[in-house]
Structure formats: C-alpha cells, structure tokens
Motif scaffolding. Structure first.
Motif, PDB file in Angstrom:
ATOM      1  N   ASN A  38      32.581  11.193 -64.358  1.00 50.91           N
ATOM      2  CA  ASN A  38      33.339  12.642 -63.602  1.00 50.91           C
ATOM      3  C   ASN A  38      32.040  13.298 -63.272  1.00 50.91           C
ATOM      4  O   ASN A  38      31.678  14.237 -64.573  1.00 50.91           O
ATOM      5  CB  ASN A  38      34.787  12.797 -63.691  1.00 50.91           C
ATOM      6  CG  ASN A  38      35.167  13.512 -63.038  1.00 50.91           C
ATOM      7  OD1 ASN A  38      35.030  13.509 -61.809  1.00 50.91           O
ATOM      8  ND2 ASN A  38      35.699  14.287 -63.109  1.00 50.91           N
ATOM      9  N   THR A  78      34.483   7.462 -59.407  1.00 56.20           N
ATOM     10  CA  THR A  78      35.506   7.199 -59.478  1.00 56.20           C
ATOM     11  C   THR A  78      35.486   4.950 -59.395  1.00 56.20           C
ATOM     12  O   THR A  78      36.629   5.042 -59.817  1.00 56.20           O
ATOM     13  CB  THR A  78      36.432   7.917 -58.382  1.00 56.20           C
ATOM     14  OG1 THR A  78      36.595   9.616 -58.854  1.00 56.20           O
ATOM     15  CG2 THR A  78      38.120   7.270 -58.433  1.00 56.20           C
ATOM     16  N   ALA A  79      35.636   4.688 -58.517  1.00 54.63           N
ATOM     17  CA  ALA A  79      35.732   2.903 -57.467  1.00 54.63           C
ATOM     18  C   ALA A  79      35.078   1.777 -58.894  1.00 54.63           C
ATOM     19  O   ALA A  79      35.030   1.410 -59.163  1.00 54.63           O
ATOM     20  CB  ALA A  79      35.120   3.099 -56.392  1.00 54.63           C
ATOM     21  N   THR A  96      33.924   9.483 -55.443  1.00 50.52           N
ATOM     22  CA  THR A  96      34.306   8.820 -55.018  1.00 50.52           C
ATOM     23  C   THR A  96      33.745   7.188 -55.855  1.00 50.52           C
ATOM     24  O   THR A  96      34.305   6.414 -56.090  1.00 50.52           O
ATOM     25  CB  THR A  96      34.378   8.581 -52.949  1.00 50.52           C
ATOM     26  OG1 THR A  96      34.289   9.265 -52.336  1.00 50.52           O
ATOM     27  CG2 THR A  96      34.957   6.977 -52.747  1.00 50.52           C
ATOM     28  N   GLN A 125      31.214  14.474 -52.464  1.00 55.35           N
ATOM     29  CA  GLN A 125      32.860  13.391 -51.961  1.00 55.35           C
ATOM     30  C   GLN A 125      32.238  12.408 -51.841  1.00 55.35           C
ATOM     31  O   GLN A 125      32.684  11.304 -52.924  1.00 55.35           O
ATOM     32  CB  GLN A 125      32.796  13.865 -51.137  1.00 55.35           C
ATOM     33  CG  GLN A 125      33.841  14.986 -50.728  1.00 55.35           C
ATOM     34  CD  GLN A 125      32.750  16.627 -50.147  1.00 55.35           C
ATOM     35  OE1 GLN A 125      31.547  16.577 -50.281  1.00 55.35           O
ATOM     36  NE2 GLN A 125      33.225  17.740 -49.865  1.00 55.35           N
ATOM     37  N   ALA A 126      30.791  12.205 -51.982  1.00 52.62           N
ATOM     38  CA  ALA A 126      30.078  10.888 -51.552  1.00 52.62           C
ATOM     39  C   ALA A 126      30.319  10.446 -53.079  1.00 52.62           C
ATOM     40  O   ALA A 126      30.091   9.168 -54.045  1.00 52.62           O
ATOM     41  CB  ALA A 126      28.991  10.522 -51.311  1.00 52.62           C
ATOM     42  N   ASN A 148      34.538   3.577 -48.466  1.00 54.86           N
ATOM     43  CA  ASN A 148      34.373   4.971 -49.621  1.00 54.86           C
ATOM     44  C   ASN A 148      33.585   6.065 -48.716  1.00 54.86           C
ATOM     45  O   ASN A 148      32.926   5.038 -47.809  1.00 54.86           O
ATOM     46  CB  ASN A 148      33.979   4.406 -50.449  1.00 54.86           C
ATOM     47  CG  ASN A 148      32.584   3.062 -50.085  1.00 54.86           C
ATOM     48  OD1 ASN A 148      31.599   3.303 -49.818  1.00 54.86           O
ATOM     49  ND2 ASN A 148      32.065   2.264 -51.570  1.00 54.86           N
ATOM     50  N   ALA A 149      32.998   6.701 -49.148  1.00 53.05           N
ATOM     51  CA  ALA A 149      32.381   7.707 -48.548  1.00 53.05           C
ATOM     52  C   ALA A 149      30.481   6.787 -48.302  1.00 53.05           C
ATOM     53  O   ALA A 149      30.525   7.397 -46.485  1.00 53.05           O
ATOM     54  CB  ALA A 149      32.474   8.947 -49.107  1.00 53.05           C
TER      55      ALA A 149
END
Length: 341
Positions: A164, A158-159, A155, A151-152, A2-3
C-alpha cells in the motif's frame, strides 16, 4: 476500468481528435507500458503509460499538420527540408510515476528520491529515410497531485495485492512542465543482417535538461528506417521512423548504448519553480553522468507490431546515504504494441 485503462482510453480519444483529417490514413497507434517490476525493483521510475498517434508519412515538412501557436513553427529549424525524406507528425499523451523504495512509510523520506507524478502531452515533427533522422518535439504537462499518480498506483496495487503506497502526501508540489527535445541520427554501416547508427539527443526544460550521444545497433531482419525505443513519456522524443514492411513479418533485436549528462532532472532534484518539503530538505546526491544499455526485441508486421525493451543504467544517485532497500540505478522494462491503419 482501472486508472491506467482510463488514461489510455482518454489518450487514444485525445490523439484521434487533435490530428487533422488529412493525416488519419496510414498512421500508427502505439500504446506503451513501462514498469520496473520486470527487474525486481520498485524505486525511482516505477510505472508509466502512454499512447502515441503518428500521421501518415508525407514528402515535406509543410505537408504535416501542425498546431496553432506550437507545432512545427517552433521546431522547423531543427528539421532540414531534404528531397527523399519521409516527414511525419506524432502526438503523445502519458503519465509517469516515481517513488522511493519504501512506499509503505507515510512520513517524508529525505535520503531517497521523491514521489513524483507527471502527466503530459506533446507534439513532434521529424524527417527520415534509411540513412538520416532529424526531429524535434515540445512537451507540456505538470507534476504534483493533479497528475493523478497517487490514484493510479493505489488502484493498481489494490488490484494486484501489492504494497500500500502510503507516502504520496510527500510528493513534489504542483508545477507546470515545459520541455523541448531535438534528435538526430546517422546510419554508419549496414548489411543484410546488421546495422549501426550514431545518435545525438538533447532536451531543455524544467522536467529534463540533458545531452545524450549514443550508438544504436540492430541485428536480424530489420525494416528500413530507425527503431523507436519504448520508454517513459518525457524521457526523450516520441516518433515512428520505421518504414513498415508491406507484406511478411520482421523479427530483430536492438542494442542501444548511451551516455547522458543531466544538467537538470526533476525526478531526482525536486521542484524547480516552487517550494516543496522534499526539495528543501533532501540529502541525496545525484550523478550527473549516467550510462545506459537498452536491449530490445522487436516484431513488426504490415498491420501490427510489438516491442520489448530493458533499460539498464549505471547509478543515477550516490549510494552513500541511501536506505539499504534503495537501488541507486534506474532500470526498468518497457513494452509497446502498435497498430498501423
């Protein structure tokens, strides 16, 4: 990967590449993760990751590495050359993100803190023993979309199945960051199980400008030197002023009391150098003076160490106009793992 994992990998590669070969023996690698979920919060400071590489201690500031244009040439005035002090250089690379409370709302939220992504790196120099600490650091980076905070967070959420984050289109605009820090500490008292030190910190720049007196207490089987408190990159100076045990393990607790006057705090005031919708239209009122209590548990061995800290603050913003879900305090937890090589 991941990020956050990619960022930490890049951080370690970056730090290993930039320090000169002469400083690579007997150094320290530290990886830090800070998040507010441990205190059931998800606003203001929400997450940060960083890696810090510290050189081997040497007997004078002249023996530390330094970098062209920046480095010790800019900070040496703050670090006295005193016989018997240990001198070190540290490099840090990290990312922070801050959000309002309702991250599922896509429109601009004017009565809450802004979305802030920060990516930065810095270089610090310092001298210390078991009684004194003197240090200074420069930090360079940027806020805005290139900090990759959107983005971080997407990510990670979502994981783990989290909310959201829909509002990153409203984050602060791109702005380069340049900050400087100085720090000094003086041990006031110590015995076999307890010590206390007086500290003073200051920062100048467009990320933070503040003055910060404090008291640092340690209880238990402490190593010599001064404890570094894990926290977000850019919130203060990064260093490793611990004189590690050669054998055995040390377990101790720390209590840090601080009063900070913020002349400028970009995460709560918005862009300084450029225009931005949130900066131009927000309705929040910040508190310039903030109190902090930082509680820490520490384990330190000859090769490895681990540190857990809880940052508890007074209100950083006035709660009169905040949404009900917003916490006016800026509290979070930090974990740091270290390896000495």
């Amino acid at each position: 990967m991941n990020a956050c994992s990619r960022l930490l990998s890049l951080a370690l590669m970056f730090c290993a590449a930039i320090l000169p070969e002469t400083t690579k023996a007997g150094g320290t690698v530290r990886v830090e993760l800070s998040n507010d979920v441990i205190l059931t919060s998800d606003n203001q400071f929400t997450n940060g990751v960083s890696a810090v590489l510290s050189s081997v201690p040497v007997s004078s500031l002249d023996e530390t590495g330094g970098t062209p244009a920046f480095g010790k040439a800019l900070v040496a005035w703050a670090i006295p050359d005193i016989a018997g002090l240990n001198y070190r250089e540290s490099w840090v690379l990290g990312q922070n993100m801050e959000t309002p409370a309702n991250i599922e709302q896509p429109v601009l939220i004017e009565n809450d803190v802004p979305y802030v992504g920060f990516l930065g790196w810095g270089n610090s120099f310092y001298g210390f023993d078991d009684e004194y600490f003197f240090g200074a650091q420069w930090l360079f980076g940027w806020v805005g979309e290139p900090a990759l905070a959107r983005q971080a967070q997407v990510t990670v959420h979502t994981a783990i199945g989290g909310d959201n984050p829909e509002g990153w289109d409203n984050q602060l605009a791109f702005e380069p960051i340049l900050n400087g820090y100085i720090s000094a500490k003086r041990r006031l008292y110590q015995n076999s199980w307890f010590d206390v030190a007086l500290s003073g910190d200051a920062a100048v720049g467009n990320y933070y400008t503040f003055a910060q007196p404090g008291l640092e207490l340690r209880i238990g089987d402490r190593p010599q030197g001064f404890t570094f408190i894990p926290g977000p990159v850019g919130r203060g100076m990064d260093y490793d002023a611990t004189i590690a045990p050669v054998t055995g393990n040390r377990f101790y607790a720390s209590i840090t009391l601080r009063a900070t006057y913020f002349a400028w705090a970009l995460p709560r005031e918005g862009n300084l150098l450029v225009s931005n919708d949130w900066t131009d239209s927000n309705t929040i009122k910040i508190n310039r003076t903030v109190g902090q209590t930082i509680l820490g548990l520490h384990w330190l061995g000859p090769r490895f160490g681990a540190h857990l800290s809880l940052w508890l603050s007074t209100e950083t913003v006035d709660d009169d106009n905040l949404p009900p879900s917003q916490d006016p305090r800026n509290s979070f937890g930090s974990f740091m793992a270290e390896y000495r090589f």
